[in-house]
Design a protein around this motif. Structure first.
Motif, PDB file in Angstrom:
ATOM      1  N   TRP A 102       4.822  -2.641   3.754  1.00 52.08           N
ATOM      2  CA  TRP A 102       3.940  -3.644   3.152  1.00 52.08           C
ATOM      3  C   TRP A 102       3.575  -4.702   4.197  1.00 52.08           C
ATOM      4  CZ3 TRP A 102       1.146  -2.355  -0.606  1.00 52.08           C
ATOM      5  CH2 TRP A 102       0.476  -3.292  -1.403  1.00 52.08           C
ATOM      6  N   SER A 103       2.842  -5.719   3.777  1.00 54.22           N
ATOM      7  CA  SER A 103       2.278  -6.703   4.709  1.00 54.22           C
ATOM      8  C   SER A 103       3.335  -7.560   5.409  1.00 54.22           C
ATOM      9  CB  SER A 103       1.298  -7.625   3.968  1.00 54.22           C
ATOM     10  OG  SER A 103       1.936  -8.234   2.861  1.00 54.22           O
ATOM     11  N   ASN A 104       4.550  -7.593   4.874  1.00 56.86           N
ATOM     12  CA  ASN A 104       5.615  -8.355   5.531  1.00 56.86           C
ATOM     13  C   ASN A 104       6.296  -7.564   6.640  1.00 56.86           C
ATOM     14  OD1 ASN A 104       7.001  -6.530   3.969  1.00 56.86           O
ATOM     15  ND2 ASN A 104       8.324  -8.015   2.961  1.00 56.86           N
ATOM     16  N   GLY A 105       5.878  -6.323   6.857  1.00 59.77           N
ATOM     17  CA  GLY A 105       6.471  -5.490   7.898  1.00 59.77           C
ATOM     18  C   GLY A 105       7.731  -4.772   7.460  1.00 59.77           C
ATOM     19  N   ALA A 106       8.091  -4.871   6.187  1.00 55.45           N
ATOM     20  CA  ALA A 106       9.259  -4.167   5.657  1.00 55.45           C
ATOM     21  C   ALA A 106       8.801  -2.994   4.798  1.00 55.45           C
ATOM     22  CB  ALA A 106      10.125  -5.116   4.837  1.00 55.45           C
ATOM     23  N   GLN A 107       9.689  -2.016   4.622  1.00 55.32           N
ATOM     24  CA  GLN A 107       9.366  -0.877   3.765  1.00 55.32           C
ATOM     25  C   GLN A 107       9.118  -1.356   2.335  1.00 55.32           C
ATOM     26  OE1 GLN A 107      12.115   2.536   4.128  1.00 55.32           O
ATOM     27  NE2 GLN A 107      12.961   1.488   5.912  1.00 55.32           N
ATOM     28  N   ILE A 108       8.270  -0.634   1.635  1.00 59.34           N
ATOM     29  CA  ILE A 108       7.957  -1.009   0.259  1.00 59.34           C
ATOM     30  C   ILE A 108       9.186  -0.869  -0.635  1.00 59.34           C
ATOM     31  CG2 ILE A 108       5.496  -0.484   0.359  1.00 59.34           C
ATOM     32  CD1 ILE A 108       6.256   2.199  -1.091  1.00 59.34           C
ATOM     33  N   ILE A 109       9.273  -1.752  -1.619  1.00 58.63           N
ATOM     34  CA  ILE A 109      10.269  -1.643  -2.681  1.00 58.63           C
ATOM     35  C   ILE A 109       9.525  -1.781  -4.012  1.00 58.63           C
ATOM     36  CG2 ILE A 109      12.256  -2.431  -1.337  1.00 58.63           C
ATOM     37  CD1 ILE A 109      11.818  -5.234  -2.474  1.00 58.63           C
ATOM     38  N   SER A 110      10.263  -1.665  -5.095  1.00 61.90           N
ATOM     39  CA  SER A 110       9.664  -1.803  -6.417  1.00 61.90           C
ATOM     40  C   SER A 110       9.104  -3.233  -6.581  1.00 61.90           C
ATOM     41  CB  SER A 110      10.732  -1.526  -7.475  1.00 61.90           C
ATOM     42  OG  SER A 110      10.164  -1.372  -8.731  1.00 61.90           O
ATOM     43  N   PRO A 111       7.958  -3.428  -7.241  1.00 60.21           N
ATOM     44  CA  PRO A 111       7.227  -2.425  -8.034  1.00 60.21           C
ATOM     45  C   PRO A 111       6.162  -1.656  -7.262  1.00 60.21           C
ATOM     46  CG  PRO A 111       6.245  -4.568  -8.385  1.00 60.21           C
ATOM     47  CD  PRO A 111       7.386  -4.787  -7.416  1.00 60.21           C
ATOM     48  N   HIS A 112       6.022  -1.914  -5.950  1.00 56.64           N
ATOM     49  CA  HIS A 112       4.957  -1.238  -5.202  1.00 56.64           C
ATOM     50  C   HIS A 112       5.065   0.283  -5.297  1.00 56.64           C
ATOM     51  CE1 HIS A 112       3.510  -4.986  -3.697  1.00 56.64           C
ATOM     52  NE2 HIS A 112       4.531  -5.219  -2.900  1.00 56.64           N
ATOM     53  N   ASP A 113       6.278   0.819  -5.164  1.00 57.88           N
ATOM     54  CA  ASP A 113       6.429   2.278  -5.168  1.00 57.88           C
ATOM     55  C   ASP A 113       5.932   2.889  -6.482  1.00 57.88           C
ATOM     56  OD1 ASP A 113       8.544   1.023  -6.478  1.00 57.88           O
ATOM     57  OD2 ASP A 113       9.997   2.575  -5.970  1.00 57.88           O
ATOM     58  N   LYS A 114       6.336   2.278  -7.597  1.00 61.47           N
ATOM     59  CA  LYS A 114       5.920   2.820  -8.902  1.00 61.47           C
ATOM     60  C   LYS A 114       4.410   2.655  -9.114  1.00 61.47           C
ATOM     61  CE  LYS A 114      10.369   1.936 -11.189  1.00 61.47           C
ATOM     62  NZ  LYS A 114      11.077   1.479  -9.983  1.00 61.47           N
ATOM     63  N   ASN A 115       3.865   1.529  -8.677  1.00 62.73           N
ATOM     64  CA  ASN A 115       2.432   1.299  -8.855  1.00 62.73           C
ATOM     65  C   ASN A 115       1.593   2.218  -7.958  1.00 62.73           C
ATOM     66  OD1 ASN A 115       2.941  -0.704 -10.721  1.00 62.73           O
ATOM     67  ND2 ASN A 115       2.926  -2.342  -9.201  1.00 62.73           N
ATOM     68  N   ILE A 116       2.082   2.493  -6.761  1.00 59.47           N
ATOM     69  CA  ILE A 116       1.376   3.430  -5.876  1.00 59.47           C
ATOM     70  C   ILE A 116       1.401   4.833  -6.474  1.00 59.47           C
ATOM     71  CG2 ILE A 116       1.415   4.540  -3.595  1.00 59.47           C
ATOM     72  CD1 ILE A 116       2.552   1.832  -2.524  1.00 59.47           C
ATOM     73  N   GLN A 117       2.546   5.227  -7.026  1.00 58.75           N
ATOM     74  CA  GLN A 117       2.646   6.544  -7.663  1.00 58.75           C
ATOM     75  C   GLN A 117       1.630   6.669  -8.800  1.00 58.75           C
ATOM     76  OE1 GLN A 117       3.905   9.358  -7.116  1.00 58.75           O
ATOM     77  NE2 GLN A 117       4.487  10.407  -9.005  1.00 58.75           N
ATOM     78  N   LYS A 118       1.505   5.620  -9.599  1.00 58.15           N
ATOM     79  CA  LYS A 118       0.520   5.645 -10.693  1.00 58.15           C
ATOM     80  C   LYS A 118      -0.898   5.773 -10.145  1.00 58.15           C
ATOM     81  CE  LYS A 118       3.238   2.756 -13.865  1.00 58.15           C
ATOM     82  NZ  LYS A 118       3.335   1.399 -14.456  1.00 58.15           N
ATOM     83  N   ALA A 119      -1.186   5.033  -9.068  1.00 57.32           N
ATOM     84  CA  ALA A 119      -2.529   5.069  -8.479  1.00 57.32           C
ATOM     85  C   ALA A 119      -2.838   6.441  -7.888  1.00 57.32           C
ATOM     86  CB  ALA A 119      -2.652   3.993  -7.401  1.00 57.32           C
ATOM     87  N   ILE A 120      -1.820   7.109  -7.336  1.00 59.41           N
ATOM     88  CA  ILE A 120      -2.022   8.476  -6.807  1.00 59.41           C
ATOM     89  C   ILE A 120      -2.428   9.406  -7.946  1.00 59.41           C
ATOM     90  CG2 ILE A 120      -0.839  10.473  -5.791  1.00 59.41           C
ATOM     91  CD1 ILE A 120       0.917   8.422  -4.243  1.00 59.41           C
ATOM     92  N   LEU A 121      -1.700   9.324  -9.052  1.00 64.19           N
ATOM     93  CA  LEU A 121      -1.964  10.229 -10.180  1.00 64.19           C
ATOM     94  C   LEU A 121      -3.330   9.968 -10.821  1.00 64.19           C
ATOM     95  CD1 LEU A 121       1.573  10.274 -11.862  1.00 64.19           C
ATOM     96  CD2 LEU A 121       0.562  11.977 -10.336  1.00 64.19           C
ATOM     97  N   CYS A 122      -3.854   8.770 -10.614  1.00 62.46           N
ATOM     98  CA  CYS A 122      -5.184   8.440 -11.148  1.00 62.46           C
ATOM     99  C   CYS A 122      -6.298   8.778 -10.165  1.00 62.46           C
ATOM    100  CB  CYS A 122      -5.254   6.958 -11.508  1.00 62.46           C
ATOM    101  SG  CYS A 122      -4.230   6.496 -12.918  1.00 62.46           S
ATOM    102  N   ASN A 123      -5.944   9.244  -8.973  1.00 63.41           N
ATOM    103  CA  ASN A 123      -6.946   9.520  -7.937  1.00 63.41           C
ATOM    104  C   ASN A 123      -6.681  10.864  -7.265  1.00 63.41           C
ATOM    105  OD1 ASN A 123      -8.686   6.859  -7.392  1.00 63.41           O
ATOM    106  ND2 ASN A 123      -6.594   6.246  -7.918  1.00 63.41           N
ATOM    107  N   LEU A 124      -6.459  11.884  -8.079  1.00 63.34           N
ATOM    108  CA  LEU A 124      -6.085  13.189  -7.532  1.00 63.34           C
ATOM    109  C   LEU A 124      -7.269  13.984  -6.981  1.00 63.34           C
ATOM    110  CD1 LEU A 124      -3.422  14.365 -10.156  1.00 63.34           C
ATOM    111  CD2 LEU A 124      -3.026  13.445  -7.867  1.00 63.34           C
ATOM    112  N   GLU A 125      -8.427  13.814  -7.575  1.00 69.13           N
ATOM    113  CA  GLU A 125      -9.569  14.613  -7.103  1.00 69.13           C
ATOM    114  C   GLU A 125     -10.067  14.076  -5.767  1.00 69.13           C
ATOM    115  OE1 GLU A 125     -13.924  16.292  -8.554  1.00 69.13           O
ATOM    116  OE2 GLU A 125     -12.646  15.177  -9.957  1.00 69.13           O
TER     117      GLU A 125
END
Length: 604
Positions: free
Chosen positions: A165-188
């Motif tokens: 993420w923008s702080n230079g650290a690996q993502i933690i929740s809730p980013h991981d769960k929200n990214i997963q949701k965004a992936i599933l909404c943008n599969l095509e």
């Protein structure tokens, strides 16, 4: 015949996938009627979590391939577009780096193309980079985030997608769960995403190579000039292995920057090779089995110190030769952590003559040695324990910095070390520079070796003996059964074993971070974050031994981490070692029951 559901998924894959190799894999299985394999590849999706993605490179939604990477990049870009303004996306952007594995460059280029088409400025490295360069580059250019395409030390058929993420650290929740949701909404797949032919001509694409120079300069600044000058006066020659990875150019340049002698490279492993031809597992954490060529090189060159990075250079291994016995010692991550922790205190005192460490912090994961806690007690600074993984330590460090605190060092037992806060993640390059500089200092000023210094640390701060390893378990149901038995030991929920070896060693406290139990707390509830999706139980015994049993997030393993902590001045090291080993053996047999559960022990 394929079920209607499977047939629909097969057709969808063949419609979307534009990679000839993976399309052919699915077509061949379809023609052969291998519905079992097709179900495995297509009906389960590789899940996006706090480590991003990691899996086998193969066709299907359950593998690392062009289509899955494209879907991931589309989801990530969509989520970041929701989090940041159009102006930020165009001016701050995102950084992509890649290692030397098969397809790493392709996955990075494909992702960069998707982000550019979504209106992001993109910093894309043209060369192979060490993983620490991506979080460093995020902070250097004030980027919105970054991705490193790597599977670290996994087998050659794997690859991964590590998100910061923008702080230079690996993502933690809730980013991981929200990214997963965004992936599933943008599969095509969006239009034109496969066309990377003109990628390097794109107006929004930048080569961030200047960040490499800045990284080297910043690393040099973590050492006082007196130490650098001392390096130049010692003829310390270190044997170095890049483990067929990306580390060598960075070790070469940083060693030169701080006036260390050039490393003696293990030639067979110096350059990136995605097939890792000389090692069964490209992981220096495996011990002597991974360091055979390094030891051979050291013997022939007369060197007594070996440093080895894993293939993406975020971890570091150390081995030294005993001048009296001629035997090689491969250090554990906890032992290296003790050495570097002491070194961090020494360097801070060199640059802060008043010696006040009251605003300073060190961090370690909960399964790592508590040696830093012993340092903190004697030197009046703060020690924080986090969950396993640098995503927790990196984000905790970011919070501390924002609150005006000074973080000197963080580590985890899996040979991961964060020296200074130039990179908010483990960094095997900076750790190598500091260990080599420390060795020069000890030779010159104290006339002792790294191993002798380690023994002195244990005498001064208390002997910390660790016994850690793992068992392979390929059946998720068996893993669940093992841990459920421990937390239903008396036939009722949240009842645990009271002792081991027929009552010889009694358990004082239990912390279960799967269900939130911590009997050491007044309310019986855990302070550290709880995760029902992973198994992790810590047993603290009345005699001071602490052991944690946990599952791995990326491998089919049950890991155990045991430590006995002595008081300063306590010298019965052999007695403590024997007691610890006896207890660990009993815990393995009584808690894990390896024979009954068909567990496979670590080979080395």
């Amino acid at each position: 015949m394929a079920t209607p559901e499977l047939r629909e998924t097969i057709d969808q894959w063949l419609k979307w996938d534009k990679c000839e190799k993976t399309r052919s894999e699915i077509e061949a299985l379809d023609q052969a009627g291998d519905w079992k394999k097709l179900n495995e590849l297509l009906q389960t999706r590789l899940a996006f979590g706090t480590a991003g993605l990691r899996g086998k490179m193969r066709a299907g939604f359950n593998g690392m391939n062009d289509l899955v990477i494209a879907q991931t990049a589309q989801g990530l870009s969509t989520y970041m577009s929701e989090q940041f303004s159009h102006s930020d996306r165009k001016t701050r952007g995102i950084v992509f780096g890649f290692d030397g594995r098969h397809n790493s460059k392709r996955f990075a280029e494909l992702s960069a193309n998707i982000f550019i088409r979504a209106g992001f400025k993109v910093y894309l490295y043209r060369c192979l980079v060490a993983t620490p360069l991506v979080p460093y580059t995020i902070c250097h250019f004030n980027c919105l985030g970054g991705v490193m395409v790597t599977a670290s030390h996994n087998p050659k058929d794997d690859n991964g997608y590590k998100v910061y993420w923008s702080n230079g650290a690996q993502i933690i929740s809730p980013h991981d769960k929200n990214i997963q949701k965004a992936i599933l909404c943008n599969l095509e797949p969006r239009e034109c995403i496969w066309d990377t032919a003109n990628l390097y001509e794109a107006e929004l694409l930048i080569d961030p190579k200047e960040a490499i120079v800045a990284y080297v300069d910043k690393l040099r600044d973590t050492l006082p000039s007196s130490i650098i000058e001392g390096n130049s006066q010692r003829n310390l020659r270190v044997v170095y292995s890049a483990m067929h990875g990306v580390g060598f150019p960075f070790i070469r340049d940083t060693f030169a920057s701080i006036k260390l002698q050039p490393v003696i490279a293990v030639e067979e492993q110096k350059d990136a090779d995605p097939d890792f031809p000389t090692v069964l597992f490209p992981n220096p954490e495996e011990g002597k089995s991974a360091l055979e060529l390094s030891i051979k090189k050291a013997e022939s060159s007369g060197s007594s110190i070996i440093l080895a990075n894993d293939p993406d250079a975020d971890r570091l291994a150390l081995a030294t030769k005993n001048s009296n016995t001629g035997k090689w010692k491969v250090y554990t991550g906890n032992e290296i952590g003790a050495l570097l922790g002491w070194w961090a205190i020494y360097l801070y005192k060199q640059t802060h003559p008043e010696g006040d460490l009251s605003n300073c912090y060190m961090l370690a994961s909960t399964v790592s040695s508590k040696i830093l806690r012993a340092f903190a007690k004697q030197h009046n600074f703060h020690f924080i324990e986090t969950l396993t993984g640098f995503k927790w330590m990196g984000n905790e460090t970011d919070k501390l910095i924002k609150n005006g605190k000074t973080v000197l060092f963080a580590f985890e037992e899996a040979i991961g070390f964060m020296f200074s806060t130039n990179v908010l993640d483990k960094d095997g390059v900076s750790a190598a520079c500091h260990l080599a500089s420390m060795a020069c200092y000890l030779q010159s000023k104290e006339e002792i070796s790294l191993d002798e210094k380690l023994q002195n640390i244990y005498k001064e701060y208390g002997f910390h003996y660790n016994n850690s390893s793992y068992y392979f378990c390929y059946e998720p149901n068996v893993i669940k059964k093992i841990f459920e038995r421990l937390r239903n030991f008396s036939g009722e929920s949240k009842t645990y074993p009271p002792s081991i070896l027929e009552g010889k060693y009694k358990i004082k406290n239990i912390r279960d971070l799967t269900n939130g139990v911590d009997t050491a707390q007044a309310d019986g509830k855990a302070i550290l974050p709880v995760s029902a999706s992973s198994q992790m139980i810590t047993f603290t015994f009345e005699n001071g031994l602490v052991i944690t049993l946990r599952t791995s997030g990326t491998e089919p393993k049950i890991k155990y981490y045991a430590e006995m902590c002595a008081q300063p001045g306590q010298t019965d090291f052999d007695g403590l070692i024997n007691t610890t080993n006896e207890m660990v053996s009993g815990i393995i047999q009584e808690f894990l029951q390896p024979n009954e559960n068909n567990l496979t022990p670590k080979s080395d």
